[in-house]
Design a protein around this motif. Structure first.
Motif, short mmCIF file in Angstrom:
data_model
loop_
_atom_site.label_atom_id
_atom_site.label_comp_id
_atom_site.label_asym_id
_atom_site.label_seq_id
_atom_site.Cartn_x
_atom_site.Cartn_y
_atom_site.Cartn_z
N TYR A 106 0.80 -1.22 0.00
CA TYR A 106 0.00 0.00 0.00
C TYR A 106 0.84 1.28 0.00
O TYR A 106 0.46 2.28 -0.60
N GLU A 121 -10.72 2.42 3.82
CA GLU A 121 -9.85 1.43 4.47
C GLU A 121 -8.37 1.82 4.31
O GLU A 121 -7.58 1.67 5.23
N LEU A 122 -8.02 2.32 3.13
CA LEU A 122 -6.64 2.72 2.89
C LEU A 122 -6.28 3.97 3.70
O LEU A 122 -5.18 4.09 4.21
N GLN A 158 -7.50 4.68 6.58
CA GLN A 158 -7.30 4.18 7.96
C GLN A 158 -5.91 3.57 8.10
O GLN A 158 -5.23 3.79 9.09
N LYS A 159 -5.45 2.83 7.09
CA LYS A 159 -4.11 2.25 7.11
C LYS A 159 -3.05 3.36 7.10
O LYS A 159 -2.03 3.25 7.77
N GLU A 209 -2.69 4.64 10.53
CA GLU A 209 -1.96 3.67 11.35
C GLU A 209 -0.45 3.83 11.14
O GLU A 209 0.32 3.84 12.11
N THR A 216 1.17 -3.39 11.28
CA THR A 216 0.25 -2.97 10.22
C THR A 216 -0.14 -4.17 9.38
O THR A 216 0.55 -5.17 9.33
N THR A 217 -1.27 -4.02 8.72
CA THR A 217 -1.71 -5.07 7.80
C THR A 217 -1.03 -4.85 6.46
O THR A 217 -1.02 -3.74 5.96
#
Length: 128
Positions: free
Chosen positions: A11, A41-42, A44-45, A48, A126-127
């Motif tokens: 990402y 969602e991105l 939010q990442k 993070e 992190t994911t």
């Protein structure tokens, strides 16, 4: 001179800005023009990743302040600047793009250890 990429996943990638202060930039791989153009969602990442970098900077360098910036006028794509600021840096309290007030008097710890800590934490929290 191209900035050094210190971390990358599917990402984002994180670059070191060449500067007298600790300064990292978070980029999305896909060149979104605005934060609102990114899928929720991105975004939010992204926050993070920002939170991890800010926390690592605060604990490693113990700066006076962490600055965050996202102008994206010259480079019209989402990217976030994260900067550790010190009373002894050349520009404080002005922004790093502002008027230089003095010659810096900084004695900072090894940045390689900081990079290793950031990479370790990002890789584990992190994911991907």
């Amino acid at each position: 001179m191209q900035d050094l990429i210190i971390y990358e996943n599917k990402y984002f990638y994180i670059e070191k800005e060449e500067a007298e202060i600790p300064w990292l930039k978070i980029f999305t791989h896909k060149p979104y023009k605005e934060l609102g153009d990114m899928p929720k969602e991105l975004r939010q990442k992204l926050w993070e990743v920002y939170d991890i970098i800010e926390n690592e900077m605060k604990h490693y360098y113990r700066p006076e302040k962490i600055n965050m910036a996202s102008f994206a006028n010259i480079l019209p794509r989402v990217h976030i600047h994260v900067m550790a600021r010190f009373k002894e840096d050349s520009y404080f309290p002005n922004p790093m793009w502002g008027e230089k007030l003095r010659d810096a008097n900084l004695n900072l710890p090894n940045e390689e250890e900081f990079f290793q800590s950031v990479v370790y934490t990002l890789s584990n929290q992190t994911t991907s």
